[in-house]
Motif scaffolding. Structure first.
Motif, PDB file in Angstrom:
ATOM      1  N   ARG A 167     -36.721  57.959  21.115  1.00  0.00           N
ATOM      2  CA  ARG A 167     -37.518  56.726  21.216  1.00  0.00           C
ATOM      3  C   ARG A 167     -38.873  57.012  21.864  1.00  0.00           C
ATOM      4  N   VAL A 168     -38.881  57.858  22.888  1.00  0.00           N
ATOM      5  CA  VAL A 168     -40.156  58.216  23.534  1.00  0.00           C
ATOM      6  C   VAL A 168     -41.062  58.914  22.523  1.00  0.00           C
ATOM      7  N   GLU A 169     -40.492  59.829  21.741  1.00  0.00           N
ATOM      8  CA  GLU A 169     -41.292  60.555  20.745  1.00  0.00           C
ATOM      9  C   GLU A 169     -41.795  59.624  19.649  1.00  0.00           C
ATOM     10  N   GLN A 170     -40.966  58.667  19.239  1.00  0.00           N
ATOM     11  CA  GLN A 170     -41.346  57.762  18.154  1.00  0.00           C
ATOM     12  C   GLN A 170     -42.376  56.729  18.595  1.00  0.00           C
ATOM     13  N   THR A 171     -42.209  56.190  19.798  1.00  0.00           N
ATOM     14  CA  THR A 171     -43.032  55.062  20.236  1.00  0.00           C
ATOM     15  C   THR A 171     -44.084  55.425  21.276  1.00  0.00           C
ATOM     16  N   GLY A 172     -43.875  56.530  21.980  1.00  0.00           N
ATOM     17  CA  GLY A 172     -44.776  56.878  23.070  1.00  0.00           C
ATOM     18  C   GLY A 172     -44.565  56.023  24.306  1.00  0.00           C
ATOM     19  N   ASP A 173     -43.547  55.161  24.295  1.00  0.00           N
ATOM     20  CA  ASP A 173     -43.304  54.243  25.405  1.00  0.00           C
ATOM     21  C   ASP A 173     -42.180  54.785  26.290  1.00  0.00           C
ATOM     22  N   LEU A 174     -42.567  55.578  27.279  1.00  0.00           N
ATOM     23  CA  LEU A 174     -41.596  56.184  28.195  1.00  0.00           C
ATOM     24  C   LEU A 174     -40.818  55.129  28.957  1.00  0.00           C
ATOM     25  N   GLU A 175     -41.509  54.154  29.519  1.00  0.00           N
ATOM     26  CA  GLU A 175     -40.852  53.186  30.403  1.00  0.00           C
ATOM     27  C   GLU A 175     -39.832  52.325  29.670  1.00  0.00           C
ATOM     28  N   ARG A 176     -40.169  51.925  28.450  1.00  0.00           N
ATOM     29  CA  ARG A 176     -39.234  51.084  27.700  1.00  0.00           C
ATOM     30  C   ARG A 176     -37.953  51.848  27.376  1.00  0.00           C
ATOM     31  N   ALA A 177     -38.108  53.088  26.910  1.00  0.00           N
ATOM     32  CA  ALA A 177     -36.932  53.911  26.591  1.00  0.00           C
ATOM     33  C   ALA A 177     -36.124  54.189  27.853  1.00  0.00           C
ATOM     34  N   HIS A 178     -36.815  54.472  28.947  1.00  0.00           N
ATOM     35  CA  HIS A 178     -36.122  54.767  30.200  1.00  0.00           C
ATOM     36  C   HIS A 178     -35.352  53.547  30.692  1.00  0.00           C
ATOM     37  N   GLU A 179     -35.960  52.402  30.635  1.00  0.00           N
ATOM     38  CA  GLU A 179     -35.301  51.170  31.123  1.00  0.00           C
ATOM     39  C   GLU A 179     -34.004  50.900  30.354  1.00  0.00           C
ATOM     40  N   ALA A 180     -34.053  51.050  29.020  1.00  0.00           N
ATOM     41  CA  ALA A 180     -32.863  50.780  28.207  1.00  0.00           C
ATOM     42  C   ALA A 180     -31.765  51.802  28.478  1.00  0.00           C
ATOM     43  N   ALA A 181     -32.125  53.085  28.519  1.00  0.00           N
ATOM     44  CA  ALA A 181     -31.121  54.128  28.739  1.00  0.00           C
ATOM     45  C   ALA A 181     -30.581  54.070  30.165  1.00  0.00           C
ATOM     46  N   ARG A 182     -31.451  53.770  31.120  1.00  0.00           N
ATOM     47  CA  ARG A 182     -31.006  53.687  32.510  1.00  0.00           C
ATOM     48  C   ARG A 182     -30.008  52.559  32.700  1.00  0.00           C
ATOM     49  N   ALA A 183     -30.222  51.447  32.009  1.00  0.00           N
ATOM     50  CA  ALA A 183     -29.290  50.324  32.116  1.00  0.00           C
ATOM     51  C   ALA A 183     -27.893  50.744  31.665  1.00  0.00           C
ATOM     52  N   LEU A 184     -27.812  51.509  30.590  1.00  0.00           N
ATOM     53  CA  LEU A 184     -26.509  51.985  30.101  1.00  0.00           C
ATOM     54  C   LEU A 184     -25.843  52.927  31.111  1.00  0.00           C
ATOM     55  N   LEU A 185     -26.601  53.923  31.583  1.00  0.00           N
ATOM     56  CA  LEU A 185     -26.020  54.908  32.492  1.00  0.00           C
ATOM     57  C   LEU A 185     -25.713  54.306  33.852  1.00  0.00           C
ATOM     58  N   ALA A 186     -26.560  53.400  34.334  1.00  0.00           N
ATOM     59  CA  ALA A 186     -26.314  52.771  35.630  1.00  0.00           C
ATOM     60  C   ALA A 186     -25.042  51.930  35.581  1.00  0.00           C
ATOM     61  N   ALA A 187     -24.817  51.232  34.466  1.00  0.00           N
ATOM     62  CA  ALA A 187     -23.591  50.437  34.327  1.00  0.00           C
ATOM     63  C   ALA A 187     -22.367  51.356  34.318  1.00  0.00           C
ATOM     64  N   TYR A 188     -22.482  52.493  33.678  1.00  0.00           N
ATOM     65  CA  TYR A 188     -21.387  53.472  33.645  1.00  0.00           C
ATOM     66  C   TYR A 188     -21.114  54.002  35.047  1.00  0.00           C
ATOM     67  N   VAL A 189     -22.166  54.369  35.757  1.00  0.00           N
ATOM     68  CA  VAL A 189     -22.010  54.876  37.129  1.00  0.00           C
ATOM     69  C   VAL A 189     -21.370  53.806  38.011  1.00  0.00           C
ATOM     70  N   ASP A 190     -21.820  52.579  37.889  1.00  0.00           N
ATOM     71  CA  ASP A 190     -21.248  51.489  38.703  1.00  0.00           C
ATOM     72  C   ASP A 190     -19.764  51.308  38.391  1.00  0.00           C
ATOM     73  N   ALA A 191     -19.393  51.437  37.118  1.00  0.00           N
ATOM     74  CA  ALA A 191     -17.992  51.265  36.731  1.00  0.00           C
ATOM     75  C   ALA A 191     -17.123  52.392  37.279  1.00  0.00           C
ATOM     76  N   LEU A 192     -17.731  53.558  37.538  1.00  0.00           N
ATOM     77  CA  LEU A 192     -16.976  54.687  38.086  1.00  0.00           C
ATOM     78  C   LEU A 192     -16.795  54.596  39.596  1.00  0.00           C
ATOM     79  N   ALA A 193     -17.607  53.769  40.235  1.00  0.00           N
ATOM     80  CA  ALA A 193     -17.555  53.653  41.692  1.00  0.00           C
ATOM     81  C   ALA A 193     -16.217  53.015  42.101  1.00  0.00           C
ATOM     82  N   PRO A 194     -15.741  53.298  43.327  1.00  0.00           N
ATOM     83  CA  PRO A 194     -14.509  52.642  43.816  1.00  0.00           C
ATOM     84  C   PRO A 194     -14.622  51.125  43.666  1.00  0.00           C
TER      85      PRO A 194
END
Length: 199
Positions: A167-194
């Motif tokens: 997405r970064v390569e296609q759009t040049g929009d680092l922040e937008r791609a980061h925000e979407a991917a971070r939301a997915l990984l952060a939710a996964y990390v939170d689900a792994l927490a006690p």
């Protein structure tokens, strides 16, 4: 003896070699489907073709040096980002961020160009080993978070990073791609927490 532009001959040679590597990076990133000639690299670096041969005997020699220079640069930036992160979840999110920043800076395009223009067995082996090393901190973080099948989870995290990189390569929009991917990984990390919802 030729005129040198640095306090010592060694520094002069190092500066010229750095200029040639940077010129090759620039040309390969601009046209990733072809290997620049030594004359083209020299022209961008401000050196004659004969001067380039003092540093690199062939284009293959130059590409090998570029691989040796590029992979550690990527590793150093990743190591610095992970060292500044807090805990295993923070390291996963830092892994995402640093990789996307490297893509935005053109490093990923260079790595892809090198794999296209120099597909030797040695380079393929080096590339595989490098990518396996890059993923080690992800597997370690997932293991710390209690993931039973860290190997599979590492591949899945890497798939999210690759999708965001595209997405970064296609759009040049680092922040937008980061925000979407971070939301997915952060939710996964939170689900792994006690107390989280992960099974």
């Amino acid at each position: 003896m030729p005129r040198i532009d640095a306090p010592t001959v060694a520094e002069h040679r190092a500066a010229r070699e750095r200029a040639l590597l940077d010129a090759a990076r620039e040309l390969l990133t601009a046209q990733p489907d072809r290997v620049p000639t030594l004359a083209e690299v020299g022209a961008v670096a401000g050196l004659s073709r004969s001067s380039v041969y003092e540093y690199f005997r062939s284009r293959e020699d130059l590409l090998r040096a570029l691989v040796s220079d590029s992979f550690p640069r990527w590793q150093r930036r990743l190591d610095a980002g992970l060292a500044a992160a807090d805990g295993p979840g923070g390291r996963l999110l830092a892994f995402l961020r640093v990789n996307l920043e490297l893509v935005a800076d053109g490093e990923h395009a260079l790595a892809r160009a090198l794999s296209l223009v120099a597909p030797s067995d040695d380079l393929a082996r080096e590339s595989r080993a490098f990518h396996e090393r890059l993923l080690l901190p992800v597997a370690e973080a997932l293991t710390e978070l209690g993931v039973a099948d860290a190997e599979t989870a590492t591949e899945l995290v890497n798939a999210v990073v690759h999708a965001a990189s595209r997405r970064v390569e296609q759009t040049g929009d680092l922040e937008r791609a980061h925000e979407a991917a971070r939301a997915l990984l952060a939710a996964y990390v939170d689900a792994l927490a006690p107390g989280g919802d992960a099974a």
